[in-house]
Design a protein around this motif. Structure first.
Motif, mmCIF file in Angstrom:
data_model
loop_
_atom_site.group_PDB
_atom_site.id
_atom_site.type_symbol
_atom_site.label_atom_id
_atom_site.label_comp_id
_atom_site.label_asym_id
_atom_site.label_seq_id
_atom_site.Cartn_x
_atom_site.Cartn_y
_atom_site.Cartn_z
ATOM 1 N N ASP A 1 91.266 0.117 43.752
ATOM 2 C CA ASP A 1 90.502 -1.126 43.840
ATOM 3 C C ASP A 1 88.993 -0.888 43.885
ATOM 4 O OD1 ASP A 1 92.592 -3.099 43.828
ATOM 5 O OD2 ASP A 1 93.166 -2.375 45.814
ATOM 6 N N ALA A 2 88.573 0.330 43.571
ATOM 7 C CA ALA A 2 87.141 0.660 43.607
ATOM 8 C C ALA A 2 86.327 -0.230 42.672
ATOM 9 C CB ALA A 2 86.925 2.130 43.251
ATOM 10 N N ASP A 3 86.941 -0.685 41.579
ATOM 11 C CA ASP A 3 86.217 -1.554 40.644
ATOM 12 C C ASP A 3 85.750 -2.846 41.307
ATOM 13 O OD1 ASP A 3 89.106 -2.234 40.602
ATOM 14 O OD2 ASP A 3 88.462 -3.756 39.154
ATOM 15 N N ALA A 4 86.452 -3.301 42.350
ATOM 16 C CA ALA A 4 86.021 -4.504 43.075
ATOM 17 C C ALA A 4 84.673 -4.270 43.763
ATOM 18 C CB ALA A 4 87.066 -4.917 44.103
ATOM 19 N N LEU A 5 84.367 -3.012 44.030
ATOM 20 C CA LEU A 5 83.086 -2.627 44.623
ATOM 21 C C LEU A 5 82.039 -2.315 43.552
ATOM 22 C CD1 LEU A 5 84.509 -0.211 47.338
ATOM 23 C CD2 LEU A 5 83.305 -2.360 47.803
ATOM 24 N N GLY A 6 82.453 -2.373 42.288
ATOM 25 C CA GLY A 6 81.554 -1.993 41.205
ATOM 26 C C GLY A 6 81.466 -0.487 41.041
ATOM 27 N N ILE A 7 82.507 0.208 41.496
ATOM 28 C CA ILE A 7 82.552 1.668 41.449
ATOM 29 C C ILE A 7 83.688 2.084 40.522
ATOM 30 C CG2 ILE A 7 82.986 3.765 42.808
ATOM 31 C CD1 ILE A 7 81.861 2.209 45.242
ATOM 32 N N GLU A 8 83.438 3.090 39.709
ATOM 33 C CA GLU A 8 84.464 3.639 38.826
ATOM 34 C C GLU A 8 85.501 4.366 39.681
ATOM 35 O OE1 GLU A 8 86.099 4.345 35.103
ATOM 36 O OE2 GLU A 8 84.204 3.303 35.447
ATOM 37 N N PRO A 9 86.798 4.046 39.535
ATOM 38 C CA PRO A 9 87.812 4.784 40.292
ATOM 39 C C PRO A 9 87.738 6.276 39.985
ATOM 40 C CG PRO A 9 88.766 2.824 39.292
ATOM 41 C CD PRO A 9 87.372 2.975 38.723
ATOM 42 N N ALA A 10 88.073 7.093 40.979
ATOM 43 C CA ALA A 10 88.053 8.551 40.796
ATOM 44 C C ALA A 10 89.052 8.945 39.724
ATOM 45 C CB ALA A 10 88.376 9.247 42.113
ATOM 46 N N ALA A 11 88.737 9.985 39.000
ATOM 47 C CA ALA A 11 89.643 10.475 37.946
ATOM 48 C C ALA A 11 90.924 10.974 38.579
ATOM 49 C CB ALA A 11 88.968 11.583 37.155
ATOM 50 N N LYS A 12 92.040 10.623 38.001
ATOM 51 C CA LYS A 12 93.339 11.092 38.479
ATOM 52 C C LYS A 12 93.560 12.518 37.978
ATOM 53 C CE LYS A 12 94.210 7.208 40.395
ATOM 54 N NZ LYS A 12 93.935 7.077 41.770
ATOM 55 N N ALA A 13 94.335 13.260 38.739
ATOM 56 C CA ALA A 13 94.636 14.642 38.338
ATOM 57 C C ALA A 13 95.318 14.626 36.983
ATOM 58 C CB ALA A 13 95.528 15.305 39.378
#
Length: 183
Positions: free
Chosen positions: A57-69
């Motif tokens: 849900d990082a996009d709700a903060l305007g942040i790109e979600p961390a890359a998944k392994a």
């Protein structure tokens, strides 16, 4: 990088209330203040108190979600599980109120990897919490399980919360003590 930053939520967002562990929804346009951004989750201060927002849900903060392994083999039984990789994944899990990972906090008591002929290895973890009544325990345990499941060769994982021996500050690693200013 994102800590100590004020944001306005771009959309409704699921969150976990701290310390109760209750699931809540933070409404679009809610002002939040990121107090901790570690391990792919975000602890935010709101007018409702502290809450934890997951990476998805990082996009709700305007942040790109961390890359998944990438390339996680999951349950491929032909791959031997690297114990260091399991511990490294556990080091990406944080108590939302403490800026030290669960391994360096001394919360992980045991990690046993059992190879199986099919469906990948099983990883059994015993961990505790800094306080028995913490409602975030199941949330932290679930996050630890999810992250360990991403280690190549792991087909199943179980995280058990235990209370014996009781946790105390002496269990914190030297790195954790330095981070907390205890040395």
């Amino acid at each position: 990088m994102h800590e100590n930053t004020e944001k306005k939520l771009l959309r409704d967002c699921a969150a976990t209330r701290i310390p109760s562990g209750e699931t809540i929804t933070l409404a679009k346009d809610t002002n939040v203040y990121i107090t901790q951004a570690l391990g792919g989750s975000y602890t935010v201060a709101t007018d409702q108190g502290l809450a934890r927002i997951a990476d998805e849900d990082a996009d709700a903060l305007g942040i790109e979600p961390a890359a998944k392994a990438e390339g996680a083999a999951g349950g491929d039984s032909s791959i031997a599980v690297d114990e260091k990789a399991v511990w490294d994944q556990l080091r990406t899990c944080y108590d939302p109120e403490i800026p030290v990972n669960i391994v360096d906090l001394g919360l992980v008591y045991d990690c046993v990897i059992t190879p199986r002929e099919a469906d990948g290895s099983r990883v059994d973890i015993k961990m505790t919490l800094t306080a028995p009544g913490c409602g975030m325990g199941p949330v932290i345990a679930s996050e630890a399980k999810s992250k360990v499941m991403g280690v190549p060769g792991v087909g199943d994982a179980e995280v058990e919360l235990v209370w014996d021996p009781p946790w105390n500050q002496a269990m914190i690693s030297e790195a954790g003590k330095m981070k907390l200013g205890l040395v």
